[in-house]
Design a protein around this motif. Sequence first.
Motif, PDB file in Angstrom:
ATOM      1  N   PRO A  25      -8.297 -43.543 -22.117  1.00  0.00           N
ATOM      2  CA  PRO A  25      -8.021 -43.512 -23.491  1.00  0.00           C
ATOM      3  C   PRO A  25      -8.314 -44.770 -24.258  1.00  0.00           C
ATOM      4  CG  PRO A  25      -6.297 -42.861 -21.803  1.00  0.00           C
ATOM      5  CD  PRO A  25      -7.333 -43.134 -20.999  1.00  0.00           C
ATOM      6  N   HIS A  26      -8.293 -45.686 -23.451  1.00  0.00           N
ATOM      7  CA  HIS A  26      -8.655 -47.302 -23.984  1.00  0.00           C
ATOM      8  C   HIS A  26      -9.987 -47.230 -24.647  1.00  0.00           C
ATOM      9  CE1 HIS A  26      -9.315 -51.488 -24.389  1.00  0.00           C
ATOM     10  NE2 HIS A  26     -10.386 -51.349 -23.224  1.00  0.00           N
ATOM     11  N   PHE A  27     -11.181 -46.778 -23.576  1.00  0.00           N
ATOM     12  CA  PHE A  27     -12.402 -46.599 -24.140  1.00  0.00           C
ATOM     13  C   PHE A  27     -12.977 -45.626 -25.079  1.00  0.00           C
ATOM     14  CE2 PHE A  27     -13.152 -50.191 -20.780  1.00  0.00           C
ATOM     15  CZ  PHE A  27     -14.053 -50.805 -21.469  1.00  0.00           C
ATOM     16  N   TRP A  28     -12.345 -44.250 -24.907  1.00  0.00           N
ATOM     17  CA  TRP A  28     -12.557 -43.379 -25.903  1.00  0.00           C
ATOM     18  C   TRP A  28     -11.990 -43.573 -27.233  1.00  0.00           C
ATOM     19  CZ3 TRP A  28     -11.251 -39.233 -21.802  1.00  0.00           C
ATOM     20  CH2 TRP A  28     -12.582 -39.180 -21.076  1.00  0.00           C
ATOM     21  N   ALA A  29     -10.829 -44.234 -27.255  1.00  0.00           N
ATOM     22  CA  ALA A  29     -10.382 -44.764 -28.624  1.00  0.00           C
ATOM     23  C   ALA A  29     -11.356 -45.570 -29.509  1.00  0.00           C
ATOM     24  CB  ALA A  29      -8.825 -45.512 -28.484  1.00  0.00           C
ATOM     25  N   LEU A  30     -12.027 -46.558 -28.479  1.00  0.00           N
ATOM     26  CA  LEU A  30     -12.888 -47.517 -29.288  1.00  0.00           C
ATOM     27  C   LEU A  30     -14.221 -46.638 -29.481  1.00  0.00           C
ATOM     28  CD1 LEU A  30     -14.411 -50.123 -29.583  1.00  0.00           C
ATOM     29  CD2 LEU A  30     -15.113 -50.141 -27.226  1.00  0.00           C
ATOM     30  N   ALA A  31     -14.462 -45.709 -28.539  1.00  0.00           N
ATOM     31  CA  ALA A  31     -15.764 -44.964 -28.851  1.00  0.00           C
ATOM     32  C   ALA A  31     -15.687 -44.142 -30.061  1.00  0.00           C
ATOM     33  CB  ALA A  31     -16.186 -44.134 -27.629  1.00  0.00           C
ATOM     34  N   LEU A  32     -14.414 -43.716 -30.494  1.00  0.00           N
ATOM     35  CA  LEU A  32     -14.391 -42.786 -31.665  1.00  0.00           C
ATOM     36  C   LEU A  32     -14.791 -43.619 -32.899  1.00  0.00           C
ATOM     37  CD1 LEU A  32     -10.912 -41.047 -30.756  1.00  0.00           C
ATOM     38  CD2 LEU A  32     -13.266 -40.018 -31.461  1.00  0.00           C
ATOM     39  N   PHE A  74      -6.164 -48.429 -29.554  1.00  0.00           N
ATOM     40  CA  PHE A  74      -7.165 -49.615 -28.910  1.00  0.00           C
ATOM     41  C   PHE A  74      -6.613 -51.011 -28.743  1.00  0.00           C
ATOM     42  CE2 PHE A  74     -10.697 -52.692 -28.946  1.00  0.00           C
ATOM     43  CZ  PHE A  74     -11.192 -52.425 -27.497  1.00  0.00           C
ATOM     44  N   ALA A  75      -6.139 -51.350 -29.749  1.00  0.00           N
ATOM     45  CA  ALA A  75      -5.430 -52.613 -29.756  1.00  0.00           C
ATOM     46  C   ALA A  75      -4.173 -52.721 -29.079  1.00  0.00           C
ATOM     47  CB  ALA A  75      -5.129 -53.018 -31.210  1.00  0.00           C
TER      48      ALA A  75
END
Length: 300
Positions: A185-192, A279-280
């Motif tokens: 969830p952390h990295f996919w939020a960034l990837a979006l 992400f934050a």
Amino acid sequence: MTTMTRPLPVPADWRDFLALTKPGVMRLVVYTGLCGLLAAPATVDPVLGFTAILCIALAAGAAGALNQWYESDLDAKMKRTRGRPLPAGRMDRQSALHFGVGLGAFAVILMGLAINLLSATILAGSILFYVVIYTVWLKRRTPQNIVIGGAAGAFPPVIGWAAATGHVSALPLMMFALVFLWTPPHFWALALFVKTDYANAGVPMLPVVAGERVTRTQIGLYTVPMVAVAIAPWPLGLTHAIYGVVATLASAFFGLLAFRVATRRTQAEDRMRPEKRLFAYSIAYLFVIFGALVADRFLA
């Protein structure tokens, strides 16, 4: 006639070597490792404790350096990474390789000699996992790269616990599982909201190959077991109410943010506020959860 000569490249200085270690990532790694050490049911000599955390920091820096050595071609294609020392031309790849290998070897040897063999072995495994399994094998091949590769960032609390006690028990393994499930969830939020960067570099991140809708759904799905694992140590009797209450409240807010991301339909880049908030908050979330673990150990 004047001959035009190209200026010589500026040689790398200490700031470039520091940037090679990914200090932003290192802070979280060191923090979770320190919390694992402090939460362990053991009294640790301050000098040995400092040495163990230093080894974790150096190992994280070595993994970051080797990651940048291998991925310098990808970094050059992405807006958010093209200013790093290698793609920017401030350092040659051989220097980065030697720096990463030397730093990692020193960290593992020091951990083995000063602390114990178990923590040194797990430390070596975490470096190899991040560099070989995630960076070399998975990242360019599968959208599940960050799912499997997330194990690399989940090792520090286990290493800290092993450094303090000489063994590994249920609680550090649950902290490992928490970070492992938190990573997607952390990295996919960034990837979006940086998916264009990943697409330009040819990295098969989930939003690039499966689309935004699937990514949002996966963020929601991974959040459910993450929340369960975060809260579980309390009902299982591994922690007290201090940790349990904090973990429940912090995880509930994480779940709310993840739900908002998972149920959004728009693809407009200027309306990515829920993704950026998740992400934050996901970074703050780990700081809170692991801080509560230490507080629970000393105050309960």
